[in-house]
Design an enzyme around this catalytic site. Structure first.
Site, PDB file in Angstrom:
ATOM      1  N   LEU A 248      33.916  43.054  40.191  1.00  0.00           N
ATOM      2  CA  LEU A 248      34.360  41.774  39.648  1.00  0.00           C
ATOM      3  C   LEU A 248      35.618  41.954  38.815  1.00  0.00           C
ATOM      4  O   LEU A 248      36.513  41.111  38.834  1.00  0.00           O
ATOM      5  CB  LEU A 248      33.251  41.141  38.799  1.00  0.00           C
ATOM      6  CG  LEU A 248      33.601  39.806  38.141  1.00  0.00           C
ATOM      7  CD1 LEU A 248      33.927  38.750  39.199  1.00  0.00           C
ATOM      8  CD2 LEU A 248      32.456  39.330  37.251  1.00  0.00           C
ATOM      9  N   TYR A 249      35.688  43.059  38.073  1.00  0.00           N
ATOM     10  CA  TYR A 249      36.889  43.344  37.292  1.00  0.00           C
ATOM     11  C   TYR A 249      38.118  43.360  38.196  1.00  0.00           C
ATOM     12  O   TYR A 249      39.137  42.726  37.902  1.00  0.00           O
ATOM     13  CB  TYR A 249      36.740  44.692  36.591  1.00  0.00           C
ATOM     14  CG  TYR A 249      38.026  45.203  35.981  1.00  0.00           C
ATOM     15  CD1 TYR A 249      38.582  44.577  34.877  1.00  0.00           C
ATOM     16  CD2 TYR A 249      38.690  46.311  36.514  1.00  0.00           C
ATOM     17  CE1 TYR A 249      39.772  45.036  34.311  1.00  0.00           C
ATOM     18  CE2 TYR A 249      39.867  46.784  35.954  1.00  0.00           C
ATOM     19  CZ  TYR A 249      40.407  46.138  34.859  1.00  0.00           C
ATOM     20  OH  TYR A 249      41.576  46.592  34.314  1.00  0.00           O
ATOM     21  N   ALA A 250      38.022  44.076  39.319  1.00  0.00           N
ATOM     22  CA  ALA A 250      39.138  44.137  40.270  1.00  0.00           C
ATOM     23  C   ALA A 250      39.463  42.755  40.825  1.00  0.00           C
ATOM     24  O   ALA A 250      40.631  42.396  40.989  1.00  0.00           O
ATOM     25  CB  ALA A 250      38.797  45.091  41.408  1.00  0.00           C
TER      26      ALA A 250
END
Length: 438
Positions: A248-250
Protein backbone atom coordinates in the site's frame (compact mmCIF):
# COMPACT_ATOMS: atom_id res chain seq x y z
CA UNK A 1 -58.05 9.05 74.35
CA UNK A 2 -59.54 9.18 70.92
CA UNK A 3 -59.97 5.89 69.17
CA UNK A 4 -58.73 5.10 65.72
CA UNK A 5 -62.36 5.35 64.61
CA UNK A 6 -62.60 8.89 66.08
CA UNK A 7 -59.45 9.86 64.22
CA UNK A 8 -60.90 8.60 60.97
CA UNK A 9 -64.53 9.65 61.55
CA UNK A 10 -64.96 12.65 63.92
CA UNK A 11 -68.39 13.00 65.69
CA UNK A 12 -69.11 16.54 64.55
CA UNK A 13 -70.08 16.70 60.83
CA UNK A 14 -69.28 20.42 60.48
CA UNK A 15 -65.85 19.89 61.88
CA UNK A 16 -65.22 17.25 59.25
CA UNK A 17 -66.22 19.62 56.48
CA UNK A 18 -64.11 22.49 57.82
CA UNK A 19 -61.06 20.36 58.56
CA UNK A 20 -61.35 18.63 55.22
CA UNK A 21 -61.49 21.99 53.46
CA UNK A 22 -58.48 23.27 55.35
CA UNK A 23 -56.64 20.06 54.70
CA UNK A 24 -57.37 20.21 50.98
CA UNK A 25 -56.27 23.85 50.86
CA UNK A 26 -53.08 23.08 52.71
CA UNK A 27 -52.37 20.12 50.41
CA UNK A 28 -53.12 22.23 47.34
CA UNK A 29 -50.87 25.01 48.64
CA UNK A 30 -48.12 22.59 49.44
CA UNK A 31 -48.45 20.99 46.01
CA UNK A 32 -48.49 24.37 44.30
CA UNK A 33 -45.59 25.60 46.37
CA UNK A 34 -43.71 22.37 45.70
CA UNK A 35 -44.41 22.62 41.97
CA UNK A 36 -43.33 26.25 41.90
CA UNK A 37 -40.18 25.42 43.81
CA UNK A 38 -39.38 22.56 41.46
CA UNK A 39 -40.00 24.82 38.49
CA UNK A 40 -37.70 27.46 39.91
CA UNK A 41 -35.05 24.86 40.69
CA UNK A 42 -35.38 23.52 37.13
CA UNK A 43 -34.92 27.01 35.73
CA UNK A 44 -31.93 27.49 37.99
CA UNK A 45 -30.34 24.21 36.90
CA UNK A 46 -30.95 25.01 33.24
CA UNK A 47 -29.38 28.43 33.67
CA UNK A 48 -26.47 26.90 35.58
CA UNK A 49 -25.93 24.27 32.88
CA UNK A 50 -26.06 26.90 30.14
CA UNK A 51 -23.60 29.06 32.04
CA UNK A 52 -21.25 26.11 32.52
CA UNK A 53 -21.39 25.15 28.87
CA UNK A 54 -20.75 28.73 27.81
CA UNK A 55 -17.86 28.99 30.24
CA UNK A 56 -16.48 25.64 29.12
CA UNK A 57 -16.70 26.76 25.52
CA UNK A 58 -14.86 29.92 26.44
CA UNK A 59 -12.21 27.95 28.31
CA UNK A 60 -11.81 25.51 25.42
CA UNK A 61 -11.52 28.35 22.93
CA UNK A 62 -9.05 30.13 25.13
CA UNK A 63 -7.15 26.93 25.72
CA UNK A 64 -6.95 26.29 22.00
CA UNK A 65 -5.82 29.85 21.47
CA UNK A 66 -3.15 29.79 24.14
CA UNK A 67 -1.99 26.23 23.50
CA UNK A 68 -2.05 26.43 19.70
CA UNK A 69 1.25 25.41 18.19
CA UNK A 70 1.05 28.16 15.58
CA UNK A 71 -0.15 31.71 15.27
CA UNK A 72 0.58 35.02 16.93
CA UNK A 73 3.07 37.83 16.47
CA UNK A 74 6.02 35.99 18.01
CA UNK A 75 5.31 32.88 15.94
CA UNK A 76 5.16 34.90 12.71
CA UNK A 77 8.44 36.57 13.61
CA UNK A 78 10.08 33.14 14.07
CA UNK A 79 8.80 32.03 10.66
CA UNK A 80 10.10 35.17 8.93
CA UNK A 81 13.49 34.96 10.62
CA UNK A 82 13.92 31.32 9.68
CA UNK A 83 12.96 32.05 6.05
CA UNK A 84 15.54 34.82 5.63
CA UNK A 85 18.13 34.21 2.93
CA UNK A 86 21.73 34.89 3.91
CA UNK A 87 23.38 33.66 0.74
CA UNK A 88 24.69 36.47 -1.45
CA UNK A 89 25.88 34.53 -4.49
CA UNK A 90 23.62 33.28 -7.24
CA UNK A 91 24.98 30.13 -8.85
CA UNK A 92 21.85 28.12 -9.50
CA UNK A 93 20.37 27.47 -12.89
CA UNK A 94 17.71 30.13 -13.09
CA UNK A 95 16.58 29.42 -9.54
CA UNK A 96 18.17 32.33 -7.74
CA UNK A 97 18.30 32.44 -3.97
CA UNK A 98 15.81 30.18 -2.25
CA UNK A 99 13.33 30.32 0.57
CA UNK A 100 12.26 26.73 1.11
CA UNK A 101 9.36 25.19 3.00
CA UNK A 102 10.50 21.73 4.10
CA UNK A 103 7.71 19.36 5.11
CA UNK A 104 8.65 16.51 7.41
CA UNK A 105 11.56 18.65 8.60
CA UNK A 106 11.97 16.73 11.85
CA UNK A 107 12.24 13.47 9.94
CA UNK A 108 15.39 11.66 8.87
CA UNK A 109 15.86 13.08 5.37
CA UNK A 110 14.03 16.31 6.16
CA UNK A 111 16.36 17.30 8.99
CA UNK A 112 19.49 16.64 6.92
CA UNK A 113 18.17 18.56 3.90
CA UNK A 114 17.10 21.48 6.10
CA UNK A 115 20.56 21.73 7.65
CA UNK A 116 22.27 21.57 4.25
CA UNK A 117 20.06 24.33 2.85
CA UNK A 118 20.62 26.56 5.86
CA UNK A 119 24.35 25.93 5.79
CA UNK A 120 24.65 27.29 2.28
CA UNK A 121 22.53 30.33 3.11
CA UNK A 122 19.04 29.47 1.91
CA UNK A 123 15.98 30.41 3.92
CA UNK A 124 14.36 27.37 5.53
CA UNK A 125 11.08 26.89 7.40
CA UNK A 126 10.10 23.40 8.51
CA UNK A 127 6.78 21.78 9.31
CA UNK A 128 6.25 18.44 11.04
CA UNK A 129 3.42 16.80 12.99
CA UNK A 130 5.75 14.76 15.25
CA UNK A 131 3.55 11.66 15.07
CA UNK A 132 4.37 8.52 17.03
CA UNK A 133 5.03 6.12 14.15
CA UNK A 134 8.43 5.85 15.80
CA UNK A 135 9.80 7.44 18.97
CA UNK A 136 8.94 11.18 18.84
CA UNK A 137 11.89 11.82 21.17
CA UNK A 138 14.24 11.30 18.24
CA UNK A 139 12.24 13.79 16.19
CA UNK A 140 12.37 16.31 19.02
CA UNK A 141 16.15 15.85 19.19
CA UNK A 142 16.40 16.58 15.48
CA UNK A 143 14.21 19.64 16.01
CA UNK A 144 16.57 20.87 18.72
CA UNK A 145 19.51 20.39 16.38
CA UNK A 146 17.80 22.42 13.68
CA UNK A 147 16.80 25.11 16.16
CA UNK A 148 20.43 25.53 17.19
CA UNK A 149 21.19 26.20 13.52
CA UNK A 150 18.52 28.86 13.17
CA UNK A 151 15.81 26.69 11.59
CA UNK A 152 12.27 27.04 12.92
CA UNK A 153 9.95 24.03 12.71
CA UNK A 154 6.20 24.61 12.86
CA UNK A 155 4.39 21.83 14.69
CA UNK A 156 1.43 21.08 12.44
CA UNK A 157 -0.04 18.75 9.85
CA UNK A 158 0.16 19.20 6.09
CA UNK A 159 -3.57 18.44 5.97
CA UNK A 160 -4.17 21.73 7.78
CA UNK A 161 -4.98 24.00 4.83
CA UNK A 162 -5.34 27.08 7.04
CA UNK A 163 -1.87 26.60 8.48
CA UNK A 164 -0.31 26.16 5.04
CA UNK A 165 -2.14 29.23 3.73
CA UNK A 166 -0.88 31.21 6.71
CA UNK A 167 2.72 30.17 6.08
CA UNK A 168 2.50 31.23 2.44
CA UNK A 169 0.89 34.47 3.54
CA UNK A 170 3.89 35.21 5.76
CA UNK A 171 6.61 33.98 3.38
CA UNK A 172 6.71 33.94 -0.42
CA UNK A 173 8.38 30.53 -0.63
CA UNK A 174 10.29 29.98 -3.85
CA UNK A 175 10.46 26.22 -3.32
CA UNK A 176 8.80 23.42 -1.40
CA UNK A 177 10.78 20.33 -0.40
CA UNK A 178 7.99 17.89 0.40
CA UNK A 179 9.36 15.05 2.54
CA UNK A 180 6.45 14.53 4.96
CA UNK A 181 4.94 11.08 4.52
CA UNK A 182 3.82 7.97 6.30
CA UNK A 183 6.81 5.72 5.71
CA UNK A 184 7.32 1.98 6.05
CA UNK A 185 6.13 -0.93 3.95
CA UNK A 186 4.95 -3.36 6.65
CA UNK A 187 3.15 -0.85 8.86
CA UNK A 188 0.58 -0.38 6.10
CA UNK A 189 -0.90 -3.74 7.06
CA UNK A 190 -1.58 -2.39 10.57
CA UNK A 191 -2.70 1.16 9.84
CA UNK A 192 -3.60 1.63 6.17
CA UNK A 193 -5.56 4.85 6.75
CA UNK A 194 -2.45 6.69 7.93
CA UNK A 195 -0.95 6.24 4.44
CA UNK A 196 -4.01 7.69 2.75
CA UNK A 197 -4.09 10.58 5.23
CA UNK A 198 -0.46 11.60 4.80
CA UNK A 199 0.66 10.37 1.39
CA UNK A 200 -2.44 11.23 -0.63
CA UNK A 201 -4.72 13.64 1.26
CA UNK A 202 -1.77 15.55 2.70
CA UNK A 203 -0.10 15.79 -0.70
CA UNK A 204 -3.27 17.14 -2.31
CA UNK A 205 -3.73 19.72 0.46
CA UNK A 206 -0.17 20.92 -0.08
CA UNK A 207 -0.58 21.06 -3.86
CA UNK A 208 -3.81 23.02 -3.50
CA UNK A 209 -1.98 25.60 -1.42
CA UNK A 210 0.93 25.78 -3.86
CA UNK A 211 -1.22 26.16 -6.98
CA UNK A 212 -3.11 29.06 -5.40
CA UNK A 213 0.05 30.83 -4.20
CA UNK A 214 1.27 33.87 -6.06
CA UNK A 215 4.00 33.35 -7.08
CA UNK A 216 3.76 29.58 -7.22
CA UNK A 217 6.72 27.70 -5.73
CA UNK A 218 8.63 24.93 -7.46
CA UNK A 219 8.05 21.57 -5.78
CA UNK A 220 10.49 18.73 -5.16
CA UNK A 221 9.00 15.76 -3.33
CA UNK A 222 9.92 12.29 -2.14
CA UNK A 223 8.48 9.42 -4.11
CA UNK A 224 10.06 6.01 -3.51
CA UNK A 225 11.87 3.15 -5.19
CA UNK A 226 8.96 1.06 -3.89
CA UNK A 227 6.94 2.16 -6.93
CA UNK A 228 8.92 -0.35 -9.02
CA UNK A 229 7.11 -3.08 -7.10
CA UNK A 230 7.28 -6.46 -8.78
CA UNK A 231 9.37 -5.16 -11.68
CA UNK A 232 12.14 -7.71 -12.42
CA UNK A 233 14.15 -5.64 -14.88
CA UNK A 234 17.38 -4.35 -13.32
CA UNK A 235 18.65 -1.80 -12.76
CA UNK A 236 15.41 0.11 -12.22
CA UNK A 237 15.04 3.04 -14.63
CA UNK A 238 12.57 5.90 -14.51
CA UNK A 239 11.00 4.70 -17.77
CA UNK A 240 10.26 1.20 -16.38
CA UNK A 241 6.70 0.14 -15.63
CA UNK A 242 5.45 1.03 -12.17
CA UNK A 243 1.92 -0.36 -12.29
CA UNK A 244 2.53 -3.42 -10.09
CA UNK A 245 2.99 -2.10 -6.53
CA UNK A 246 3.73 -4.73 -3.89
CA UNK A 247 2.51 -2.68 -0.91
CA UNK A 248 0.00 0.00 0.00
CA UNK A 249 2.90 2.34 0.74
CA UNK A 250 4.17 1.85 -2.83
CA UNK A 251 0.65 2.36 -4.20
CA UNK A 252 0.29 5.70 -2.39
CA UNK A 253 3.65 6.87 -3.75
CA UNK A 254 2.65 5.84 -7.26
CA UNK A 255 -0.64 7.67 -6.78
CA UNK A 256 1.38 10.69 -5.70
CA UNK A 257 3.29 10.64 -8.99
CA UNK A 258 0.03 10.65 -10.94
CA UNK A 259 -1.49 13.38 -8.77
CA UNK A 260 1.55 15.66 -9.08
CA UNK A 261 1.52 15.16 -12.84
CA UNK A 262 -2.10 16.34 -12.88
CA UNK A 263 -1.25 19.52 -10.96
CA UNK A 264 1.69 20.14 -13.26
CA UNK A 265 -0.50 19.74 -16.33
CA UNK A 266 -3.48 21.79 -15.16
CA UNK A 267 -1.94 24.45 -12.93
CA UNK A 268 1.61 24.83 -14.22
CA UNK A 269 3.38 23.70 -11.03
CA UNK A 270 7.03 22.75 -11.50
CA UNK A 271 7.27 19.21 -10.11
CA UNK A 272 10.26 16.97 -9.44
CA UNK A 273 9.71 13.53 -7.90
CA UNK A 274 12.63 11.68 -6.28
CA UNK A 275 12.61 7.92 -5.95
CA UNK A 276 14.79 7.25 -2.91
CA UNK A 277 16.56 3.91 -2.58
CA UNK A 278 16.92 2.62 1.03
CA UNK A 279 18.37 5.69 2.71
CA UNK A 280 20.52 5.12 5.81
CA UNK A 281 22.86 7.04 8.09
CA UNK A 282 23.07 9.06 11.33
CA UNK A 283 19.77 10.29 12.78
CA UNK A 284 18.01 7.58 10.77
CA UNK A 285 14.64 5.89 11.28
CA UNK A 286 14.41 3.23 14.02
CA UNK A 287 12.08 1.09 11.90
CA UNK A 288 14.76 0.50 9.25
CA UNK A 289 16.60 -2.84 9.29
CA UNK A 290 20.12 -1.46 9.77
CA UNK A 291 18.87 0.59 12.76
CA UNK A 292 16.97 -2.22 14.49
CA UNK A 293 19.80 -4.69 13.77
CA UNK A 294 22.24 -2.35 15.53
CA UNK A 295 19.95 -1.98 18.53
CA UNK A 296 19.33 -5.71 18.90
CA UNK A 297 22.97 -6.71 18.43
CA UNK A 298 24.02 -4.30 21.18
CA UNK A 299 21.28 -5.61 23.48
CA UNK A 300 22.12 -9.23 22.77
CA UNK A 301 18.73 -9.86 21.17
CA UNK A 302 18.21 -11.94 18.02
CA UNK A 303 17.65 -10.27 14.63
CA UNK A 304 15.39 -11.57 11.90
CA UNK A 305 16.99 -11.85 8.47
CA UNK A 306 14.65 -12.56 5.59
CA UNK A 307 15.60 -14.47 2.48
CA UNK A 308 13.81 -14.68 -0.84
CA UNK A 309 12.63 -17.52 -3.05
CA UNK A 310 15.02 -20.41 -3.64
CA UNK A 311 17.05 -19.33 -0.59
CA UNK A 312 18.27 -16.19 -2.39
CA UNK A 313 19.48 -13.39 -0.11
CA UNK A 314 17.59 -10.13 -0.22
CA UNK A 315 19.57 -7.16 -1.58
CA UNK A 316 19.11 -3.41 -1.31
CA UNK A 317 20.65 -0.41 -3.03
CA UNK A 318 21.64 1.21 0.28
CA UNK A 319 22.16 4.96 -0.19
CA UNK A 320 23.94 7.10 2.38
CA UNK A 321 22.11 10.17 3.62
CA UNK A 322 24.76 12.68 2.47
CA UNK A 323 24.41 11.44 -1.11
CA UNK A 324 20.62 11.73 -0.91
CA UNK A 325 20.95 15.30 0.38
CA UNK A 326 23.18 16.21 -2.58
CA UNK A 327 20.51 14.82 -4.88
CA UNK A 328 17.78 16.81 -3.15
CA UNK A 329 19.71 20.06 -3.40
CA UNK A 330 20.63 19.37 -7.01
CA UNK A 331 16.94 18.81 -7.78
CA UNK A 332 15.98 22.08 -6.11
CA UNK A 333 18.70 23.98 -7.95
CA UNK A 334 17.57 22.73 -11.36
CA UNK A 335 13.82 22.59 -10.74
CA UNK A 336 12.92 25.49 -13.01
CA UNK A 337 9.95 27.73 -12.31
CA UNK A 338 6.23 27.12 -11.99
CA UNK A 339 4.23 28.92 -14.64
CA UNK A 340 0.89 29.43 -12.94
CA UNK A 341 -0.46 32.50 -11.21
CA UNK A 342 -3.34 32.45 -8.76
CA UNK A 343 -4.21 28.89 -9.79
CA UNK A 344 -4.13 29.56 -13.53
CA UNK A 345 -1.51 28.06 -15.84
CA UNK A 346 0.24 30.42 -18.25
CA UNK A 347 2.53 27.88 -19.93
CA UNK A 348 4.17 24.44 -19.60
CA UNK A 349 6.26 23.78 -16.48
CA UNK A 350 8.93 21.13 -15.81
CA UNK A 351 7.80 17.68 -14.68
CA UNK A 352 10.64 15.33 -13.76
CA UNK A 353 11.25 12.06 -11.92
CA UNK A 354 14.69 10.84 -10.82
CA UNK A 355 16.13 7.80 -9.12
CA UNK A 356 18.42 8.61 -6.20
CA UNK A 357 20.35 5.47 -5.29
CA UNK A 358 23.87 4.15 -4.89
CA UNK A 359 23.88 1.75 -7.90
CA UNK A 360 25.63 -0.94 -5.83
CA UNK A 361 23.14 -3.36 -4.23
CA UNK A 362 24.37 -5.22 -1.14
CA UNK A 363 22.80 -8.33 0.40
CA UNK A 364 21.28 -8.14 3.86
CA UNK A 365 23.69 -10.79 5.30
CA UNK A 366 26.59 -8.60 4.11
CA UNK A 367 24.98 -5.63 5.88
CA UNK A 368 24.85 -7.68 9.09
CA UNK A 369 28.51 -8.69 8.74
CA UNK A 370 29.58 -5.06 8.38
CA UNK A 371 27.58 -4.10 11.48
CA UNK A 372 29.16 -6.95 13.44
CA UNK A 373 32.60 -5.71 12.46
CA UNK A 374 31.89 -2.10 13.52
CA UNK A 375 30.10 -3.09 16.73
CA UNK A 376 32.67 -5.79 17.57
CA UNK A 377 29.79 -8.11 18.47
CA UNK A 378 28.23 -11.13 16.79
CA UNK A 379 24.58 -11.09 15.86
CA UNK A 380 22.13 -13.79 16.90
CA UNK A 381 20.40 -14.45 13.59
CA UNK A 382 17.02 -15.99 12.85
CA UNK A 383 16.91 -16.62 9.11
CA UNK A 384 13.40 -17.09 7.73
CA UNK A 385 11.64 -16.91 4.39
CA UNK A 386 10.33 -13.49 3.41
CA UNK A 387 6.61 -13.19 4.25
CA UNK A 388 4.12 -11.62 1.89
CA UNK A 389 4.11 -8.28 3.69
CA UNK A 390 4.92 -5.94 0.82
CA UNK A 391 8.70 -6.24 0.77
CA UNK A 392 10.49 -6.86 -2.53
CA UNK A 393 13.54 -9.13 -2.99
CA UNK A 394 15.93 -6.53 -4.38
CA UNK A 395 16.34 -2.92 -5.48
CA UNK A 396 18.91 -1.47 -7.88
CA UNK A 397 18.91 2.10 -9.18
CA UNK A 398 19.86 3.41 -12.58
CA UNK A 399 20.92 7.00 -11.77
CA UNK A 400 22.02 8.14 -15.22
CA UNK A 401 19.19 10.69 -15.52
CA UNK A 402 20.09 12.38 -12.23
CA UNK A 403 23.76 12.33 -13.18
CA UNK A 404 23.03 14.01 -16.50
CA UNK A 405 20.64 16.59 -15.04
CA UNK A 406 22.47 17.78 -11.92
CA UNK A 407 25.69 15.73 -11.73
CA UNK A 408 24.42 13.33 -9.06
CA UNK A 409 27.30 11.04 -8.06
CA UNK A 410 26.97 9.01 -4.84
CA UNK A 411 30.30 8.84 -3.04
CA UNK A 412 29.74 6.72 0.10
CA UNK A 413 29.90 2.92 0.11
CA UNK A 414 28.06 0.83 2.70
CA UNK A 415 31.18 0.04 4.72
CA UNK A 416 31.98 3.73 5.21
CA UNK A 417 28.38 4.81 5.72
CA UNK A 418 27.64 2.20 8.38
CA UNK A 419 30.81 3.14 10.24
CA UNK A 420 29.52 6.72 10.47
CA UNK A 421 26.09 5.50 11.52
CA UNK A 422 27.44 3.25 14.28
CA UNK A 423 29.60 6.08 15.62
CA UNK A 424 26.50 8.30 15.81
CA UNK A 425 24.35 5.55 17.34
CA UNK A 426 26.84 4.79 20.12
CA UNK A 427 27.13 8.48 20.90
CA UNK A 428 23.40 9.29 20.78
CA UNK A 429 22.21 6.29 22.79
CA UNK A 430 25.23 6.10 25.11
CA UNK A 431 26.35 2.57 24.29
CA UNK A 432 29.81 1.11 24.66
CA UNK A 433 29.60 -2.46 23.40
CA UNK A 434 26.25 -3.03 25.06
CA UNK A 435 26.96 -1.07 28.26
CA UNK A 436 25.81 2.48 28.88
CA UNK A 437 28.55 5.09 28.94
CA UNK A 438 28.75 6.91 32.28
Amino acid sequence: MRSLEDELFPSTPGKVKIERTHTINRQFYRCFASTSTMFLWALFLIALTASYLSFQSFVDSGSRYFSASWGGIQWEKQVRNSAQISRSDDIRNGGGKMSVLVTGAAGFVGSHVSLALKKRGDGVVGIDNFNNYYDPTLKKSRKNLLSKNGIFIVEGDINDAKLLAKLFDIVAFTHVMHLAAQAGVRYAMENPNSYIHSNIAGLVTLLETCKSANPQPSIVWASSSSVYGLNEKVPFSESDRTDQPASLYAATKKAGEEITHTYNHIYGLSITGLRFFTVYGPWGRPDMAYFSFTRNILQGKPITVYRGKNLVDLARDFTYIDDIVKGCLGSLDTSGKSTGSGGKKTGPAPYRIFNLGNTSPVTVPTLVSILERHLKMKAKKNIIDMPGNGDVPFTHANISSATDEFDYKPATDLQTGLKKFVRWYLSYYGYNHGKPIN
